[in-house]
Design a protein around this motif. Structure first.
Motif, short mmCIF file in Angstrom:
data_model
loop_
_atom_site.label_atom_id
_atom_site.label_comp_id
_atom_site.label_asym_id
_atom_site.label_seq_id
_atom_site.Cartn_x
_atom_site.Cartn_y
_atom_site.Cartn_z
N GLU A 64 36.30 -17.01 60.68
CA GLU A 64 35.08 -16.21 60.65
C GLU A 64 35.35 -14.74 60.41
OE1 GLU A 64 36.48 -16.30 64.89
OE2 GLU A 64 36.16 -17.85 63.41
N GLU A 65 36.60 -14.32 60.59
CA GLU A 65 36.98 -12.93 60.38
C GLU A 65 37.50 -12.68 58.96
OE1 GLU A 65 39.79 -12.07 63.46
OE2 GLU A 65 38.34 -12.50 65.04
N ASP A 66 37.66 -13.74 58.17
CA ASP A 66 38.22 -13.63 56.82
C ASP A 66 37.13 -13.89 55.78
OD1 ASP A 66 39.61 -13.82 54.44
OD2 ASP A 66 41.21 -15.07 55.27
N GLU A 67 36.53 -12.81 55.30
CA GLU A 67 35.42 -12.92 54.35
C GLU A 67 35.84 -13.64 53.07
OE1 GLU A 67 32.61 -9.86 51.87
OE2 GLU A 67 33.24 -9.28 53.87
N ASP A 68 37.03 -13.34 52.55
CA ASP A 68 37.50 -14.01 51.33
C ASP A 68 37.64 -15.51 51.54
OD1 ASP A 68 37.60 -11.64 49.89
OD2 ASP A 68 39.69 -11.25 50.44
N PHE A 69 38.15 -15.89 52.70
CA PHE A 69 38.27 -17.31 53.01
C PHE A 69 36.90 -17.97 53.03
CE2 PHE A 69 37.88 -20.72 56.07
CZ PHE A 69 38.75 -21.65 55.51
N LEU A 70 35.93 -17.33 53.70
CA LEU A 70 34.59 -17.90 53.78
C LEU A 70 33.97 -18.08 52.40
CD1 LEU A 70 33.15 -16.07 56.91
CD2 LEU A 70 33.82 -18.47 56.73
N LEU A 71 34.14 -17.08 51.55
CA LEU A 71 33.60 -17.19 50.19
C LEU A 71 34.24 -18.35 49.45
CD1 LEU A 71 33.40 -13.42 49.23
CD2 LEU A 71 31.50 -14.96 49.74
N ASN A 72 35.56 -18.50 49.58
CA ASN A 72 36.27 -19.61 48.95
C ASN A 72 35.81 -20.95 49.52
OD1 ASN A 72 38.31 -20.88 47.29
ND2 ASN A 72 39.50 -21.12 49.15
N LEU A 73 35.61 -20.99 50.82
CA LEU A 73 35.16 -22.22 51.48
C LEU A 73 33.82 -22.69 50.90
CD1 LEU A 73 35.94 -24.14 53.83
CD2 LEU A 73 34.55 -22.70 55.31
N PHE A 74 32.90 -21.76 50.71
CA PHE A 74 31.60 -22.12 50.15
C PHE A 74 31.69 -22.51 48.68
CE2 PHE A 74 30.05 -19.87 53.93
CZ PHE A 74 29.14 -20.81 54.39
N GLU A 75 32.65 -21.95 47.96
CA GLU A 75 32.83 -22.34 46.56
C GLU A 75 33.39 -23.75 46.47
OE1 GLU A 75 35.09 -19.51 44.28
OE2 GLU A 75 33.87 -17.85 44.99
N VAL A 76 34.37 -24.08 47.30
CA VAL A 76 35.02 -25.38 47.26
C VAL A 76 34.13 -26.48 47.83
CG1 VAL A 76 37.00 -26.70 48.13
CG2 VAL A 76 37.33 -24.37 47.31
N LEU A 77 33.33 -26.14 48.83
CA LEU A 77 32.46 -27.11 49.50
C LEU A 77 30.99 -26.73 49.26
CD1 LEU A 77 34.42 -27.32 52.86
CD2 LEU A 77 34.57 -28.88 50.91
N PRO A 78 30.43 -27.13 48.14
CA PRO A 78 29.09 -26.68 47.77
C PRO A 78 27.98 -27.13 48.72
CG PRO A 78 29.84 -28.42 46.30
CD PRO A 78 31.01 -28.04 47.16
N GLU A 79 28.18 -28.18 49.48
CA GLU A 79 27.16 -28.67 50.41
C GLU A 79 27.22 -27.98 51.77
OE1 GLU A 79 24.76 -30.83 49.46
OE2 GLU A 79 25.69 -30.67 47.49
N LEU A 80 28.28 -27.25 52.03
CA LEU A 80 28.47 -26.62 53.34
C LEU A 80 27.39 -25.58 53.60
CD1 LEU A 80 30.38 -26.60 55.79
CD2 LEU A 80 31.58 -24.72 54.70
N LYS A 81 26.68 -25.74 54.70
CA LYS A 81 25.63 -24.81 55.07
C LYS A 81 25.80 -24.27 56.48
CE LYS A 81 22.98 -25.58 51.39
NZ LYS A 81 23.98 -26.04 50.45
N ASN A 82 26.69 -24.87 57.25
CA ASN A 82 26.79 -24.53 58.66
C ASN A 82 28.25 -24.49 59.08
OD1 ASN A 82 26.67 -24.88 61.61
ND2 ASN A 82 24.48 -25.08 61.22
N ILE A 83 28.68 -23.31 59.55
CA ILE A 83 30.04 -23.16 60.06
C ILE A 83 29.93 -22.71 61.50
CG2 ILE A 83 32.24 -21.96 59.85
CD1 ILE A 83 31.64 -21.52 56.92
N ASP A 84 30.65 -23.38 62.36
CA ASP A 84 30.65 -23.06 63.78
C ASP A 84 29.23 -22.98 64.35
OD1 ASP A 84 33.36 -23.06 63.62
OD2 ASP A 84 33.60 -20.89 63.66
N GLY A 85 28.37 -23.86 63.87
CA GLY A 85 27.05 -24.01 64.43
C GLY A 85 25.96 -23.11 63.89
N GLU A 86 26.26 -22.32 62.89
CA GLU A 86 25.27 -21.38 62.39
C GLU A 86 24.96 -21.65 60.92
OE1 GLU A 86 22.55 -18.45 62.51
OE2 GLU A 86 23.68 -19.22 64.19
N PHE A 87 23.68 -21.73 60.61
CA PHE A 87 23.27 -21.87 59.22
C PHE A 87 23.74 -20.63 58.47
CE2 PHE A 87 20.31 -21.33 55.73
CZ PHE A 87 20.40 -22.57 55.14
N PHE A 88 24.32 -20.82 57.31
CA PHE A 88 24.94 -19.70 56.63
C PHE A 88 24.97 -19.91 55.13
CE2 PHE A 88 27.56 -16.04 56.73
CZ PHE A 88 28.47 -16.17 55.71
#
Length: 162
Positions: A64-88
């Motif tokens: 959650e502290e790594d913005e680049d990682f989060l952006l990559n995560l959303f690119e690789v996992l297009p259906e991902l909407k919720n990380i650690d319980g929060e819609f995002f």
């Protein structure tokens, strides 16, 4: 893992897991709870493509502290909407934020009038209703943690704009 081709929810919390591997073939998996393990890094390529909900809180990895990682995560996992319980949704522009807020208001008004939401996208409440009761407490805790992360990312986004 072929025998688990319909598995939609997997909780591996509190198992001293050190890395995520071998679960990519779980194509039906929508919710994955990996809280309270020993995971130091997360490779998005190891996660199922259809994943909607991911909880990796309380691990050495501080994604959650790594913005680049989060952006990559959303690119690789297009259906991902919720990380650690929060819609995002990562770093949307203000117009998209306003449109989403207006749609939420319209959906809330429609729900109050007894009309189903117009969006085809499931809400967190829809997903929680499908989860076992024991998972609801995890969802609530994860929602609080993720809201904190979302606020930090929004603050970073605003700082970058300046």
């Amino acid at each position: 893992l072929d025998c688990f081709n319909k598995l939609q929810l997997l909780s591996l919390a509190n198992n001293r897991i050190t890395r995520i591997e071998g679960i990519r073939p779980l194509s039906a998996l929508r919710a994955l709870d990996l809280t309270y393990n020993l995971i130091e890094t997360v490779d998005p390529a190891e996660l199922p493509l259809g994943l909607y909900y991911l909880n990796i809180a309380n691990n050495p990895a501080k994604v959650e502290e790594d913005e680049d990682f989060l952006l990559n995560l959303f690119e690789v996992l297009p259906e991902l909407k919720n990380i650690d319980g929060e819609f995002f949704r990562p770093l949307e522009d203000e117009d998209e934020d306003e449109e989403r807020d207006e749609a939420k208001e319209e959906n809330a008004e429609a729900a109050a009038a007894g009309v189903e939401e117009s969006s085809g996208e499931p809400t967190i409440a829809d997903l929680e209703a499908r989860l076992p009761p024991s998972f609801s407490a995890t969802v609530s805790a994860m929602n609080a943690a993720f809201e904190n992360t979302r606020q930090r990312l929004q603050t970073r986004k605003e700082a970058i704009k300046e």
